[in-house]
Design an enzyme around this catalytic site. Structure first.
Site, mmCIF file in Angstrom:
data_model
loop_
_atom_site.group_PDB
_atom_site.id
_atom_site.type_symbol
_atom_site.label_atom_id
_atom_site.label_comp_id
_atom_site.label_asym_id
_atom_site.label_seq_id
_atom_site.Cartn_x
_atom_site.Cartn_y
_atom_site.Cartn_z
ATOM 1 N N GLY A 1 0.786 -1.227 0.000
ATOM 2 C CA GLY A 1 0.000 0.000 0.000
ATOM 3 C C GLY A 1 0.817 1.275 0.000
ATOM 4 C CE1 TYR B 1 -3.150 -4.080 -7.842
ATOM 5 C CE2 TYR B 1 -1.535 -2.344 -7.509
ATOM 6 C CZ TYR B 1 -2.169 -3.490 -7.083
ATOM 7 O OH TYR B 1 -1.804 -4.052 -5.888
ATOM 8 N N GLY C 1 3.143 -3.775 -3.947
ATOM 9 C CA GLY C 1 2.939 -4.128 -5.342
ATOM 10 C C GLY C 1 3.157 -2.894 -6.202
ATOM 11 N NE ARG C 2 -1.594 1.537 -6.634
ATOM 12 C CZ ARG C 2 -2.660 1.325 -7.423
ATOM 13 N NH1 ARG C 2 -2.633 1.709 -8.682
ATOM 14 N NH2 ARG C 2 -3.739 0.734 -6.937
ATOM 15 C CB CYS D 1 -18.900 3.057 -28.658
ATOM 16 S SG CYS D 1 -18.084 2.600 -30.188
ATOM 17 C CD GLU E 1 1.600 -8.819 1.945
ATOM 18 O OE1 GLU E 1 2.112 -9.942 1.910
ATOM 19 O OE2 GLU E 1 0.393 -8.603 2.217
HETATM 20 C C1 LIG Z 1 -3.035 -5.740 -3.038
HETATM 21 C C2 LIG Z 1 -2.311 -6.209 -1.830
HETATM 22 C C3 LIG Z 1 -0.990 -5.811 -1.602
HETATM 23 C C4 LIG Z 1 -0.265 -4.814 -2.472
HETATM 24 O O1 LIG Z 1 -0.870 -3.563 -2.415
HETATM 25 P P1 LIG Z 1 -0.178 -2.306 -3.187
HETATM 26 O O2 LIG Z 1 -1.108 -1.190 -2.927
HETATM 27 O O3 LIG Z 1 -0.095 -2.691 -4.616
HETATM 28 O O4 LIG Z 1 1.169 -2.112 -2.579
HETATM 29 C C5 LIG Z 1 -0.328 -6.332 -0.509
HETATM 30 N N1 LIG Z 1 -0.953 -7.200 0.330
HETATM 31 C C6 LIG Z 1 -2.216 -7.603 0.139
HETATM 32 C C7 LIG Z 1 -2.844 -8.550 1.094
HETATM 33 C C8 LIG Z 1 -2.938 -7.106 -0.932
HETATM 34 O O5 LIG Z 1 -4.225 -7.493 -1.106
#
Ligand SMILES: *Cc1c(COP(=O)(O)O)cnc(C)c1O
Length: 400
Positions: free
Chosen positions: A234, A378, A272-273, A348, A270
């Site tokens: 996050g 994403y 991601g983004r 459209c 953990e």
């Molecule tokens: C989606 C998710 C993440 C990654 O979130 P980001 O905002 O992409 O960093 C990490 N842990 C869990 C459990 C998630 O569902």
């Protein structure tokens, strides 16, 4: 855009557009810098759902300690793409078949999301005598009112389907530690809490401190050793200002202080983004420009069925223009003349907007190329590819 991306896109034929172009060298550098900012007792996992493409997973391999997967599909895919890498298996609503597959794959950590999941997991393990798995309880912790009000997506601190309510977590700890059958093959290692997306470093640190304090108190009450706390992903990404990055140095320093207060504890994050957003570009060209009731619209090849991110988040995707001077046609070249334009795709529907009233589109002409930045997370994988049956984009991985 990086020089290698610019050169690559300039060399593509029009019918090779749109294309996703990834700079894997830039991704490796970024991930290495993130790793370097983190203290030793912090493990870095990559949340595969942000972008599970195999070259991306591989490029991250050196910097990360493992991967977080949230479905049987991700589990099988990540196993095949990065064989042998440790996996954490999370997600609400794990099916019985997914639980069996993950047990047999030997995942490194289970993020257990409900009491029933504990029972299901224990039942699968009962058929595999002697096998023991390591468990974190995912908890939906109460957060101080207001803490998560401003963030993009809140998964915790309020009613959601994610994780265990704190009372239920107490009950799960009892089941795991009371000497009964569940604890025989499930080893409680600690707590997992992914509470929100879109957090700045100071906000994330405040949450992490709260999660660790709550977890330490839980372990004290029940007398189990707290080995690990996963404080989730996050970390914020700012689509309005691509240069404004999450402060990994401040975050790493804050986590180091937190670890000083808890000797022996392993922290895990953990993201991601914030790891992959910056390494991807969605490159396309202008098909047409037209004025409509006083405003300019540039219609691009492709659209939000390839890059849904701006539509789901309601932002303008940042972009750069690559001017194309050649205009081989005898008719006038349509161009933006009002100082700004809305960049739309071919769908459209009025929702097919990639950037709204963008001043960066001033002077944009048909056949110029547009490269949308921050399209590495994403993006393609959350998009509705089949709507209107346009062709899929190309995929190019540079510096692999
Ligand atoms: C989606 C998710 C993440 C990654 O979130 P980001 O905002 O992409 O960093 C990490 N842990 C869990 C459990 C998630 O569902």
């Amino acid at each position: 855009m990086t020089e290698s991306v610019r050169r690559h896109v300039a060399g593509l034929a029009p019918d090779e557009l749109p294309s996703y172009v990834y700079d894997l060298a830039a991704l490796r550098d970024h991930a290495a810098a993130v790793r370097a900012a983190l203290p030793e007792r912090v493990e870095l996992y990559y949340a595969a759902k942000a972008n599970p493409e195999a070259p991306v997973l591989t490029a991250l391999g050196e910097a990360v300690d493992g991967y977080e997967v949230s479905s049987g599909g991700e589990l099988a895919h990540v196993r095949a793409a990065v064989p042998g890498a440790p996996l954490a298996f999370g997600g609400p609503g794990k099916t019985p078949a997914e639980i069996v597959a993950a047990v047999d794959a030997g995942v490194h950590r289970w993020h257990v999301e409900s009491e029933q999941e504990l029972h299901r997991l224990a039942a699968v393990l009962a058929d595999r005598p002697g096998m023991v798995v390591d468990v974190l309880l995912r908890v939906n912790l109460p957060v101080r009112t207001g803490t998560l009000d401003a963030v993009a997506l809140a998964m915790g601190g309020r009613p959601t389907p994610f994780g265990l309510d704190p009372d239920c977590a107490e009950e799960c700890v009892r089941l795991l530690t009371d000497g009964g059958p569940i604890g025989r093959q499930l080893r409680l290692r600690g707590v997992h809490a992914h509470l929100a997306s879109g957090l700045a470093a100071t906000e994330h640190l405040a949450l992490a401190e709260g999660i660790v304090a709550w977890s330490a108190a839980l372990a004290d009450r029940h007398g189990f050793p707290l080995d690990e706390v996963n404080v989730g992903g996050g970390m914020a990404v700012d689509y309005d200002d691509p240069g404004h990055r999450f402060d990994w140095t401040a975050f790493g320093d804050g986590l180091a202080k937190l670890l000083d207060a808890h000797p022996g504890l392993i922290l895990r994050i953990e993201p991601g983004r914030a790891l992959t957003a910056y390494c991807g570009w969605y490159a396309t060209e202008v098909l047409d420009v037209k004025g409509s009731h006083g405003e300019d619209f540039a219609v691009l090849r492709g659209g939000t069925h390839h890059l849904r991110t701006p539509a789901t988040r309601g932002h303008s995707q940042p972009f750069e223009v690559l001017a194309v001077e050649a205009w081989p046609h005898p008719w006038p070249r349509p161009a933006v003349t009002t100082g700004r334009a809305t960049l739309t795709g071919q769908l459209c529907t009025p929702k097919d907007v990639l950037a709204r009233a963008a001043e960066g589109a001033d002077g944009l002409r048909t056949a110029d190329r547009v490269l949308f930045a921050m399209a590495g997370a994403y993006a393609w994988n959350i998009s509705h590819h089949e709507f209107l049956m346009h062709p899929h984009p190309g995929f190019h991985y540079l510096g692999g």
